[in-house]
Design a protein around this motif. Structure first.
Motif, mmCIF file in Angstrom:
data_model
loop_
_atom_site.group_PDB
_atom_site.id
_atom_site.type_symbol
_atom_site.label_atom_id
_atom_site.label_comp_id
_atom_site.label_asym_id
_atom_site.label_seq_id
_atom_site.Cartn_x
_atom_site.Cartn_y
_atom_site.Cartn_z
ATOM 1 N N GLN A 1 -12.288 -8.464 -57.575
ATOM 2 C CA GLN A 1 -10.916 -8.939 -57.730
ATOM 3 C C GLN A 1 -10.686 -10.069 -56.742
ATOM 4 O O GLN A 1 -10.622 -9.841 -55.536
ATOM 5 C CB GLN A 1 -9.932 -7.800 -57.456
ATOM 6 C CG GLN A 1 -8.476 -8.193 -57.553
ATOM 7 C CD GLN A 1 -7.990 -8.292 -58.982
ATOM 8 O OE1 GLN A 1 -8.431 -7.561 -59.859
ATOM 9 N NE2 GLN A 1 -7.077 -9.215 -59.224
ATOM 10 N N SER B 1 -8.514 -13.221 -55.035
ATOM 11 C CA SER B 1 -7.108 -13.491 -54.710
ATOM 12 C C SER B 1 -7.045 -14.592 -53.662
ATOM 13 O O SER B 1 -8.059 -14.975 -53.079
ATOM 14 C CB SER B 1 -6.432 -12.227 -54.184
ATOM 15 O OG SER B 1 -7.046 -11.799 -52.979
ATOM 16 N N GLY B 2 -5.829 -15.072 -53.427
ATOM 17 C CA GLY B 2 -5.618 -16.024 -52.346
ATOM 18 C C GLY B 2 -5.478 -17.471 -52.763
ATOM 19 O O GLY B 2 -5.254 -18.333 -51.910
ATOM 20 N N VAL C 1 -9.744 -17.937 -49.769
ATOM 21 C CA VAL C 1 -9.694 -17.031 -50.913
ATOM 22 C C VAL C 1 -10.582 -15.828 -50.617
ATOM 23 O O VAL C 1 -11.558 -15.933 -49.869
ATOM 24 C CB VAL C 1 -10.110 -17.728 -52.228
ATOM 25 C CG1 VAL C 1 -9.065 -18.760 -52.630
ATOM 26 C CG2 VAL C 1 -11.475 -18.364 -52.106
ATOM 27 N N SER C 2 -10.195 -14.704 -51.189
ATOM 28 C CA SER C 2 -10.894 -13.448 -50.934
ATOM 29 C C SER C 2 -11.321 -12.815 -52.245
ATOM 30 O O SER C 2 -10.756 -13.094 -53.309
ATOM 31 C CB SER C 2 -9.970 -12.471 -50.192
ATOM 32 O OG SER C 2 -9.493 -13.013 -48.993
ATOM 33 N N CYS C 3 -12.288 -11.948 -52.133
ATOM 34 C CA CYS C 3 -12.763 -11.210 -53.310
ATOM 35 C C CYS C 3 -13.067 -9.783 -52.858
ATOM 36 O O CYS C 3 -14.005 -9.556 -52.089
ATOM 37 C CB CYS C 3 -14.004 -11.871 -53.872
ATOM 38 S SG CYS C 3 -14.744 -10.995 -55.264
ATOM 39 N N THR D 1 -15.545 -6.941 -48.946
ATOM 40 C CA THR D 1 -14.823 -8.164 -49.282
ATOM 41 C C THR D 1 -15.655 -9.381 -48.901
ATOM 42 O O THR D 1 -16.316 -9.387 -47.850
ATOM 43 C CB THR D 1 -13.465 -8.212 -48.569
ATOM 44 O OG1 THR D 1 -12.691 -7.070 -48.950
ATOM 45 C CG2 THR D 1 -12.694 -9.475 -48.940
ATOM 46 N N THR E 1 -9.337 -17.055 -59.263
ATOM 47 C CA THR E 1 -8.076 -17.369 -58.606
ATOM 48 C C THR E 1 -7.955 -18.885 -58.574
ATOM 49 O O THR E 1 -8.911 -19.595 -58.282
ATOM 50 C CB THR E 1 -8.022 -16.752 -57.192
ATOM 51 O OG1 THR E 1 -6.737 -16.974 -56.617
ATOM 52 C CG2 THR E 1 -9.095 -17.308 -56.266
#
Length: 122
Positions: free
Chosen positions: A4, A6-7, A19-21, A77, A116
Motif C-alpha cells: 500500500q 502513500s504520501g 512516499v511510503s509503501c 515499510t 501514489t
C-alpha cells in the motif's frame, strides 16, 4: 505480500517529498523492494531498488543523487525520499516486491502496490 503506497501530493519544483509503501505479511524482509513510476502518456519506468537487508541499492540515472530509497523491516515499510524535485518527476509512483536481488525490470517483481500520485509544478 500486499503493498500500500502513500504520501504522494502536489509540490513545487525544488521541494522534497517522501512516499511510503507499507507491506503486509511476515516475509517482507525476504524481498527486494523497488519503486517504479509512470508519467502521463509514458510507459512505467524503474526508479530505485533496495536489497532485502538494505545493504545495497540501485537508481535510475534520472534520479541518482536526488532520490534515496530506504526500508525499515521492523515496520515492513519502504520509503522513497525525493529531493530537488523537477516537473519531469511528475508521475504515479508504484512500489513493488521482488524475489531476486535488486531487480530493475518489471517482470522480476511479483507484487505491486496501487500507486501514489506525485505532481511537481514549475
Amino acid at each position: 505480500v500486499q503493498l500500500q503506497a502513500s504520501g504522494g501530493g502536489l509540490v513545487q519544483a525544488g521541494d522534497s517529498l517522501r512516499v511510503s509503501c507499507a507491506a503486509s505479511g511476515r516475509t517482507f524482509s525476504s524481498y527486494s523492494m523497488g519503486w517504479f513510476r509512470q508519467a502521463p502518456g509514458k510507459e512505467r519506468e524503474f526508479v530505485a531498488t533496495i536489497s532485502w537487508s538494505a545493504s545495497g541499492s540501485r537508481y535510475a540515472d534520472s534520479v541518482k543523487g536526488r532520490f534515496t530509497i530506504s526500508r525499515d523491516n521492523a515496520k515492513t515499510t519502504v520509503y522513497l525520499q525525493m529531493n530537488s524535485l523537477k516537473p519531469e518527476d511528475t508521475a504515479v509512483y508504484y512500489c513493488a516486491a521482488g524475489r531476486t536481488r535488486m531487480p530493475i525490470v518489471e517482470n522480476e517483481y511479483v507484487s505491486w502496490g496501487q500507486g501514489t500520485e506525485v505532481t511537481v509544478s514549475s
